[in-house]
Motif scaffolding. Sequence first.
Motif, PDB file in Angstrom:
ATOM      1  N   ALA A   1       0.945  -0.897   0.314  1.00 35.37           N
ATOM      2  CA  ALA A   1       0.254  -0.021  -0.201  1.00 35.37           C
ATOM      3  C   ALA A   1       1.197   1.045  -0.269  1.00 35.37           C
ATOM      4  CB  ALA A   1      -1.133  -0.150   1.230  1.00 35.37           C
ATOM      5  N   ILE A   2       1.836   1.073   0.632  1.00 37.93           N
ATOM      6  CA  ILE A   2       3.345   2.106   0.374  1.00 37.93           C
ATOM      7  C   ILE A   2       4.082   2.243  -0.547  1.00 37.93           C
ATOM      8  CG2 ILE A   2       4.728   3.193   1.797  1.00 37.93           C
ATOM      9  CD1 ILE A   2       3.773   1.966   4.484  1.00 37.93           C
ATOM     10  N   ILE A   3       3.661   1.420  -1.167  1.00 38.01           N
ATOM     11  CA  ILE A   3       4.573   1.844  -2.274  1.00 38.01           C
ATOM     12  C   ILE A   3       3.521   2.110  -3.764  1.00 38.01           C
ATOM     13  CG2 ILE A   3       5.377  -0.019  -4.540  1.00 38.01           C
ATOM     14  CD1 ILE A   3       6.751  -2.066  -1.942  1.00 38.01           C
ATOM     15  N   SER A   4       3.001   2.096  -3.281  1.00 33.96           N
ATOM     16  CA  SER A   4       1.140   2.127  -4.131  1.00 33.96           C
ATOM     17  C   SER A   4       1.300   4.078  -4.039  1.00 33.96           C
ATOM     18  CB  SER A   4       0.149   1.316  -3.848  1.00 33.96           C
ATOM     19  OG  SER A   4      -0.665   2.338  -3.301  1.00 33.96           O
ATOM     20  N   GLY A   5       1.174   4.332  -2.662  1.00 30.91           N
ATOM     21  CA  GLY A   5       1.543   6.003  -2.589  1.00 30.91           C
ATOM     22  C   GLY A   5       2.633   6.324  -3.181  1.00 30.91           C
ATOM     23  N   ALA A   6       3.178   6.112  -2.886  1.00 37.08           N
ATOM     24  CA  ALA A   6       4.674   6.158  -3.745  1.00 37.08           C
ATOM     25  C   ALA A   6       4.619   6.085  -5.339  1.00 37.08           C
ATOM     26  CB  ALA A   6       6.096   5.802  -3.274  1.00 37.08           C
ATOM     27  N   LEU A   7       4.219   5.402  -5.954  1.00 33.18           N
ATOM     28  CA  LEU A   7       4.021   5.087  -7.684  1.00 33.18           C
ATOM     29  C   LEU A   7       2.720   5.678  -7.734  1.00 33.18           C
ATOM     30  CD1 LEU A   7       4.478   1.262  -8.018  1.00 33.18           C
ATOM     31  CD2 LEU A   7       5.931   3.047  -8.387  1.00 33.18           C
ATOM     32  N   GLY A   8       1.793   6.194  -7.229  1.00 30.75           N
ATOM     33  CA  GLY A   8       0.720   7.333  -7.506  1.00 30.75           C
ATOM     34  C   GLY A   8       1.636   8.757  -7.872  1.00 30.75           C
TER      35      GLY A   8
ATOM     36  N   MET B   1      -4.463  -3.579  -0.598  1.00 32.11           N
ATOM     37  CA  MET B   1      -5.321  -3.596  -0.193  1.00 32.11           C
ATOM     38  C   MET B   1      -5.832  -5.408  -0.312  1.00 32.11           C
ATOM     39  SD  MET B   1      -8.072  -0.767  -2.259  1.00 32.11           S
ATOM     40  CE  MET B   1      -9.392  -2.177  -2.348  1.00 32.11           C
ATOM     41  N   ASN B   2      -5.452  -6.465  -0.163  1.00 35.18           N
ATOM     42  CA  ASN B   2      -5.320  -7.796  -0.065  1.00 35.18           C
ATOM     43  C   ASN B   2      -4.841  -8.356   0.668  1.00 35.18           C
ATOM     44  OD1 ASN B   2      -6.917  -8.946  -2.392  1.00 35.18           O
ATOM     45  ND2 ASN B   2      -5.478  -9.394  -3.497  1.00 35.18           N
ATOM     46  N   GLU B   3      -3.482  -7.853   1.345  1.00 31.96           N
ATOM     47  CA  GLU B   3      -2.882  -7.747   2.447  1.00 31.96           C
ATOM     48  C   GLU B   3      -2.808  -7.182   3.987  1.00 31.96           C
ATOM     49  OE1 GLU B   3       0.995  -4.911   2.140  1.00 31.96           O
ATOM     50  OE2 GLU B   3       1.294  -7.338   1.586  1.00 31.96           O
ATOM     51  N   SER B   4      -3.549  -5.989   3.631  1.00 34.40           N
ATOM     52  CA  SER B   4      -4.639  -5.272   4.482  1.00 34.40           C
ATOM     53  C   SER B   4      -5.523  -4.790   4.530  1.00 34.40           C
ATOM     54  CB  SER B   4      -3.333  -4.047   4.938  1.00 34.40           C
ATOM     55  OG  SER B   4      -3.065  -3.559   3.992  1.00 34.40           O
ATOM     56  N   GLY B   5      -6.687  -5.404   3.237  1.00 35.93           N
ATOM     57  CA  GLY B   5      -8.014  -5.703   4.010  1.00 35.93           C
ATOM     58  C   GLY B   5      -8.086  -3.585   3.104  1.00 35.93           C
ATOM     59  N   SER B   6      -9.725  -3.451   2.936  1.00 35.94           N
ATOM     60  CA  SER B   6     -10.085  -2.258   1.652  1.00 35.94           C
ATOM     61  C   SER B   6      -9.414  -0.795   2.421  1.00 35.94           C
ATOM     62  CB  SER B   6     -11.355  -2.665   1.268  1.00 35.94           C
ATOM     63  OG  SER B   6     -11.676  -1.962   2.365  1.00 35.94           O
ATOM     64  N   VAL B   7      -9.642  -0.542   3.699  1.00 33.86           N
ATOM     65  CA  VAL B   7      -9.568   0.662   4.630  1.00 33.86           C
ATOM     66  C   VAL B   7      -8.609   0.760   4.986  1.00 33.86           C
ATOM     67  CG1 VAL B   7     -10.863   1.885   6.773  1.00 33.86           C
ATOM     68  CG2 VAL B   7     -12.031   0.829   5.394  1.00 33.86           C
ATOM     69  N   VAL B   8      -7.876  -0.050   5.686  1.00 32.98           N
ATOM     70  CA  VAL B   8      -6.377   0.081   6.109  1.00 32.98           C
ATOM     71  C   VAL B   8      -5.253   0.441   4.292  1.00 32.98           C
ATOM     72  CG1 VAL B   8      -4.319  -0.767   7.007  1.00 32.98           C
ATOM     73  CG2 VAL B   8      -6.850  -1.259   7.993  1.00 32.98           C
ATOM     74  N   GLY B   9      -5.622  -0.491   3.860  1.00 35.24           N
ATOM     75  CA  GLY B   9      -4.725  -0.689   2.088  1.00 35.24           C
ATOM     76  C   GLY B   9      -5.060   1.574   1.694  1.00 35.24           C
ATOM     77  N   THR B  10      -6.286   1.862   1.571  1.00 35.64           N
ATOM     78  CA  THR B  10      -6.662   2.616   1.070  1.00 35.64           C
ATOM     79  C   THR B  10      -5.808   4.018   1.510  1.00 35.64           C
ATOM     80  OG1 THR B  10      -8.426   2.009   0.043  1.00 35.64           O
ATOM     81  CG2 THR B  10      -8.458   4.017   0.397  1.00 35.64           C
ATOM     82  N   ALA B  11      -5.809   3.871   3.356  1.00 36.14           N
ATOM     83  CA  ALA B  11      -5.836   4.962   4.108  1.00 36.14           C
ATOM     84  C   ALA B  11      -3.847   5.291   3.766  1.00 36.14           C
ATOM     85  CB  ALA B  11      -5.827   4.433   5.421  1.00 36.14           C
ATOM     86  N   LEU B  12      -3.119   3.636   3.905  1.00 31.02           N
ATOM     87  CA  LEU B  12      -2.108   4.001   3.546  1.00 31.02           C
ATOM     88  C   LEU B  12      -1.621   4.177   2.648  1.00 31.02           C
ATOM     89  CD1 LEU B  12      -0.756   0.313   5.360  1.00 31.02           C
ATOM     90  CD2 LEU B  12      -0.468   3.000   6.319  1.00 31.02           C
ATOM     91  N   SER B  13      -1.741   3.709   1.265  1.00 26.01           N
ATOM     92  CA  SER B  13      -1.885   4.270  -0.052  1.00 26.01           C
ATOM     93  C   SER B  13      -2.034   5.884  -0.153  1.00 26.01           C
ATOM     94  CB  SER B  13      -2.980   3.969  -0.863  1.00 26.01           C
ATOM     95  OG  SER B  13      -2.481   3.873  -2.087  1.00 26.01           O
ATOM     96  N   THR B  14      -3.129   6.707   0.778  1.00 25.74           N
ATOM     97  CA  THR B  14      -3.067   8.136   0.148  1.00 25.74           C
ATOM     98  C   THR B  14      -2.040   8.871   0.664  1.00 25.74           C
ATOM     99  OG1 THR B  14      -6.080   7.225   0.413  1.00 25.74           O
ATOM    100  CG2 THR B  14      -5.296   9.389   0.593  1.00 25.74           C
ATOM    101  N   ALA B  15      -2.087   8.153   1.662  1.00 22.93           N
ATOM    102  CA  ALA B  15      -1.260   8.591   3.358  1.00 22.93           C
ATOM    103  C   ALA B  15       0.357   8.973   2.346  1.00 22.93           C
ATOM    104  CB  ALA B  15      -1.357   8.307   4.119  1.00 22.93           C
ATOM    105  N   ALA B  16       0.410   7.918   2.030  1.00 20.50           N
ATOM    106  CA  ALA B  16       1.991   7.566   0.540  1.00 20.50           C
ATOM    107  C   ALA B  16       2.066   8.656   0.165  1.00 20.50           C
ATOM    108  CB  ALA B  16       2.716   6.264   0.392  1.00 20.50           C
ATOM    109  N   ASN B  17       0.729   8.779  -0.661  1.00 24.44           N
ATOM    110  CA  ASN B  17       1.141   9.425  -1.931  1.00 24.44           C
ATOM    111  C   ASN B  17       1.063  10.892  -1.200  1.00 24.44           C
ATOM    112  OD1 ASN B  17      -0.113  11.251  -4.198  1.00 24.44           O
ATOM    113  ND2 ASN B  17      -1.247   9.418  -5.090  1.00 24.44           N
ATOM    114  N   PHE B  18       0.539  11.169  -0.576  1.00 23.26           N
ATOM    115  CA  PHE B  18       0.846  12.878   0.140  1.00 23.26           C
ATOM    116  C   PHE B  18       1.971  12.871   0.865  1.00 23.26           C
ATOM    117  CE2 PHE B  18      -4.615  13.224   1.393  1.00 23.26           C
ATOM    118  CZ  PHE B  18      -4.673  13.919   0.140  1.00 23.26           C
TER     119      PHE B  18
END
Length: 110
Positions: A8-15, A87-104
């Motif tokens: 999820a963190i990598i997806s935020g960085a890639l975004g 999202m598969n490894e941490s669930g949809s809410v946590v995965g989305t939150a981590l990805s968004t936080a990393a993106n910001f």
Amino acid sequence: MGGVKRAAIISGALGSTASFIAKLALSPDSPAPSTIQSICIANINNINYDSDLTWICPYTSLITRGICLLCMIGVNALMISSFLDGMNESGSVVGTALSTAANFSFSVSN
């Protein structure tokens, strides 16, 4: 609860990286195409003294923008893949939150 959810963190960085590459490709005052065009003009003038080949240089700028656009699409594809893994490894809410936080967080440095 588990460790660090890397995908999820990598997806935020890639975004945020894809966003930065899109700015290079599409911004009118982007430094990448203008630098390539000025390098082209300088090298064409140094190489060929007989004929004016500077008409090629705007096309090199377009090619640079096209390459940046293709890189953005590729990075976005990697981002979506890692987002789905996150999202598969941490669930949809946590995965989305981590990805968004990393993106910001990574967007601040761009």
